[in-house]
Write an enzyme that holds these catalytic residues in place. Structure first.
Site, PDB file in Angstrom:
ATOM      1  CB  CYS A 104      -0.876   0.095   1.114  1.00 37.42           C
ATOM      2  SG  CYS A 104      -2.162   1.315   1.173  1.00 37.42           S
TER       3      CYS A 104
ATOM      4  CB  CYS B 167      -2.050   4.340   7.821  1.00 38.44           C
ATOM      5  SG  CYS B 167      -3.051   4.627   6.615  1.00 38.44           S
TER       6      CYS B 167
ATOM      7  N   GLY C 215      -3.701  -2.819   0.978  1.00 42.04           N
ATOM      8  CA  GLY C 215      -4.209  -1.776   0.057  1.00 42.04           C
ATOM      9  C   GLY C 215      -5.349  -0.801   0.196  1.00 42.04           C
ATOM     10  CD  GLU C 216      -8.307   3.781   0.039  1.00 43.76           C
ATOM     11  OE1 GLU C 216      -8.279   4.007   1.118  1.00 43.76           O
ATOM     12  OE2 GLU C 216      -9.411   3.388  -0.662  1.00 43.76           O
TER      13      GLU C 216
ATOM     14  CB  SER D 246     -12.569  -0.618   4.477  1.00 39.75           C
ATOM     15  OG  SER D 246     -11.628   0.185   5.478  1.00 39.75           O
TER      16      SER D 246
ATOM     17  CB  SER E 216      -9.211   3.710   7.649  1.00 39.39           C
ATOM     18  OG  SER E 216      -9.822   2.511   7.305  1.00 39.39           O
ATOM     19  CG  LEU E 217     -12.423   9.220  11.684  1.00 40.84           C
ATOM     20  CD1 LEU E 217     -12.295   9.953  10.399  1.00 40.84           C
ATOM     21  CD2 LEU E 217     -13.762   9.200  12.297  1.00 40.84           C
ATOM     22  CG  HIS E 218      -7.600   4.775  12.080  1.00 42.14           C
ATOM     23  ND1 HIS E 218      -8.094   3.698  12.447  1.00 42.14           N
ATOM     24  CD2 HIS E 218      -7.457   4.276  10.641  1.00 42.14           C
ATOM     25  CE1 HIS E 218      -8.468   2.646  11.776  1.00 42.14           C
ATOM     26  NE2 HIS E 218      -8.181   3.182  10.356  1.00 42.14           N
TER      27      HIS E 218
ATOM     28  CG  ASN F  82      -4.439  -6.371  16.225  1.00 40.10           C
ATOM     29  OD1 ASN F  82      -4.819  -6.910  17.507  1.00 40.10           O
ATOM     30  ND2 ASN F  82      -5.358  -6.305  15.287  1.00 40.10           N
TER      31      ASN F  82
ATOM     32  CB  CYS G 144      -7.841  -5.423  12.328  1.00 42.55           C
ATOM     33  SG  CYS G 144      -8.143  -4.143  11.279  1.00 42.55           S
TER      34      CYS G 144
HETATM   35  S1  SF4 Z   1      -4.313   1.263   6.888  1.00 41.52           S
HETATM   36 FE1  SF4 Z   1      -5.171   0.511   4.783  1.00 41.52          FE
HETATM   37  S2  SF4 Z   1      -4.652   2.683   3.677  1.00 41.52           S
HETATM   38 FE2  SF4 Z   1      -3.369   2.845   5.662  1.00 41.52          FE
HETATM   39  S3  SF4 Z   1      -1.662   1.722   5.029  1.00 41.52           S
HETATM   40 FE3  SF4 Z   1      -2.860   0.073   5.847  1.00 41.52          FE
HETATM   41  S4  SF4 Z   1      -3.483  -0.860   4.212  1.00 41.52           S
HETATM   42 FE4  SF4 Z   1      -2.850   1.261   3.387  1.00 41.52          FE
END
Ligand code: SF4
Length: 377
Positions: free
Chosen positions: A114, A118, A167-168, A199, A221-223, A298, A341
Site C-alpha cells: 500500500c 498509515c 491496499g487502498e 473500506s 478508516s478514520l482513526h 494489533n 486487523c
Molecule cells: S491502513 Fe489501509 S490505507 Fe493505510 S497503509 Fe494500511 S492498508 Fe494502506
C-alpha cells in the site's frame, strides 16, 4: 497464456456479456460461464457441459482461467484462517477468513502492499508494488468460498466480505468494481450489498464515484478526530482533511437514509484514546448515520504504538454510546498467525523503497516462506 489470451477471472458478468456479443456469441453464454466459474467453482472449460463443443474450443483458444497459487495456509486457534497467495510476478498477498457463530467474513486485499503509509499499519510498512487485477481480487474470495464449502459442507461458508486487506481499494477502482460486482452477482457469490463492505482511508473523488457506481456498504478508516493527529496516523488526510471527508460521508447514502457508514478507529494507547478525542469524534460525526468500530491496536515488530488499555477502550466506548452512537469494540482475531486487523504483510516487492528504509532503521529480518510449509487448499 499468450499475449492475445484473456483471463476469464478478470471479467464480471456485464463485461463478459459485452465480450461475447463482440465475438458474435449469444450474451447469455457469459451468464453460464460466470455460474460455472464462480458459482460452482469449475475451472476446466471442458467440464462446462452446457456450452457447445465449438464454443468450448473457441474459449480455449482465446482465454485461460488463471488463479494465484496458495503457498501457505494457516489456522489460528480461534478458527481464523489465513492464506498466502503467490501471484504470477512472485509477489504474495494475504487473505483472511474470520468465522463467528453466525457469520463467516473474508477480508480481501486490493493491492500488493500500500502506498498510503498509515503509521499504525504493517501493510503500509511493506511499501507498494502494484494494483491487483480483478481476477486476483476475486480469486481470494473464490479460494475461501470453495475450499471452505468443501471442508464444511456448508453452501454459504462466506457470508460477508470486507475490502479491508492490503491496499487502498479506491486507488484500484477499475479492478475492484468488477470484483465487487461478482461478489453481489447471484450467478457468482450472491452476497447482499449490506454484507460487502469497502473500506477506504478517504480518497474523496473516488468515494463520490463509488457512491454513483456501486451500492456496497462503506467503511471509513478514520482513526483520529482532528486533522493534526490524523495527518500523522493517516497521511492522506493532508490531501483530504476531515471536514471535507465528513461532507462526503454526510451525502453518501442520501437516497437510503437508513444505511449507515462504519467508522473504524484503532485504539492507540495515549495517542487517540482520551476523553477529549471521544468528544471531538462525537462532534465531527454529527448528522452522519454512523456505526463506530473500535479496534484494539494489533502490534507488529517495531510498531511505534501500544494498544490502549481495556479500561480506556471501554471508557471511550461508553462516552460514544452515551452520545447515541452505536459503538462496538472489535474482538481481536487470529493474532497467533498475524492475521489480525492491520497485521497483513504478504511478501511485497517494494517499488517505493519504503520497506528497505524501514527495515534498515529497525534492523528487521522478514522470514522467507519455506517450500515445506506449502499446502494447497
Ligand atoms: S491502513 Fe489501509 S490505507 Fe493505510 S497503509 Fe494500511 S492498508 Fe494502506
Amino acid at each position: 497464456m499468450t499475449d492475445q489470451q484473456i483471463n476469464l477471472f478478470d471479467y464480471d458478468r456485464q463485461s463478459l456479456r459485452a465480450l461475447f456479443e463482440e465475438m458474435g456469441e449469444r450474451a447469455f453464454r457469459a451468464d453460464q460461464i460466470i455460474k460455472w466459474l464462480h458459482g460452482r467453482g469449475v475451472t476446466d472449460i471442458d467440464q462446462m457441459t452446457d456450452l457447445s463443443k465449438s464454443l468450448r474450443s473457441k474459449l480455449k483458444e482465446i482465454s485461460v482461467i488463471k488463479l494465484p497459487e496458495v503457498v501457505q495456509s494457516q489456522h489460528s486457534l480461534d478458527g481464523t484462517r489465513k492464506w498466502l497467495l503467490k501471484l504470477e510476478d512472485g509477489n504474495c498477498i494475504e487473505t483472511v477468513f474470520i468465522p463467528t457463530k453466525t457469520h463467516g467474513t473474508v477480508c480481501v486485499s486490493s493491492q500488493v502492499g500500500c502506498a498510503l503509509n498509515c503509521s499504525f499499519c504493517s501493510t503500509g510498512k511493506q511499501g507498494y508494488n502494484r494494483n491487483l487485477s480483478t481476477g486476483e481480487i476475486i480469486a481470494q474470495l473464490w479460494f475461501a468460498h470453495h475450499s471452505l464449502k468443501e471442508e464444511t459442507g456448508l453452501d454459504h461458508p462466506v457470508t460477508n466480505v470486507v475490502m479491508m486487506g492490503m491496499g487502498e481499494p479506491l486507488l484500484n477502482m477499475d479492478n475492484v468494481l468488477p470484483a465487487m460486482n461478482l461478489m453481489l452477482d447471484d450467478f457468482a457469490f450472491n452476497l447482499s450489498k449490506y454484507r460487502v463492505t469497502l473500506s477506504t482511508s478517504g480518497v474523496l473523488p473516488k468515494m463520490r464515484e463509488l457512491a454513483e457506481k456501486s451500492d456496497v456498504s462503506l467503511a471509513v478508516s478514520l482513526h483520529a478526530p482532528n486533522d493534526e493527529l490524523r495527518n500523522i496516523l493517516v497521511p492522506i488526510n493532508k490531501k483530504y482533511p476531515i471536514s471535507q471527508l465528513m461532507d462526503v460521508c454526510r451525502a453518501y447514502f442520501k437516497d437510503e437514509p437508513k444505511r449507515s457508514i462504519t467508522f473504524e478507529y484503532v485504539m492507540l494507547d495515549g495517542v487517540n484514546d482520551k476523553p477529549e478525542h471521544a468528544r471531538q469524534l462525537i462532534e465531527i460525526l454529527q448528522g452522519i448515520p454512523s456505526k463506530i468500530n473500535l479496534i484494539p491496536f494489533n502490534p507488529f515488530p517495531h510498531a511505534p504504538y501500544k494498544r490502549s488499555t481495556e479500561v480506556s477502550i471501554s471508557k471511550f466506548q461508553r462516552q460514544l454510546m452515551k452520545a447515541g452512537f452505536n459503538t462496538i469494540v472489535r474482538r481481536t482475531r487470529g493474532e497467533d498467525i498475524d492475521a489480525a486487523c492491520g497485521q497483513l504483510a504478504g511478501q511485497v516487492k517494494d517499488r517505493t523503497q519504503r520497506s528497505a528504509k524501514w527495515k534498515a532503521k529497525h534492523n528487521v529480518v522478514i522470514p522467507i516462506v519455506k517450500e515445506t510449509e506449502t499446502s494447497n487448499v
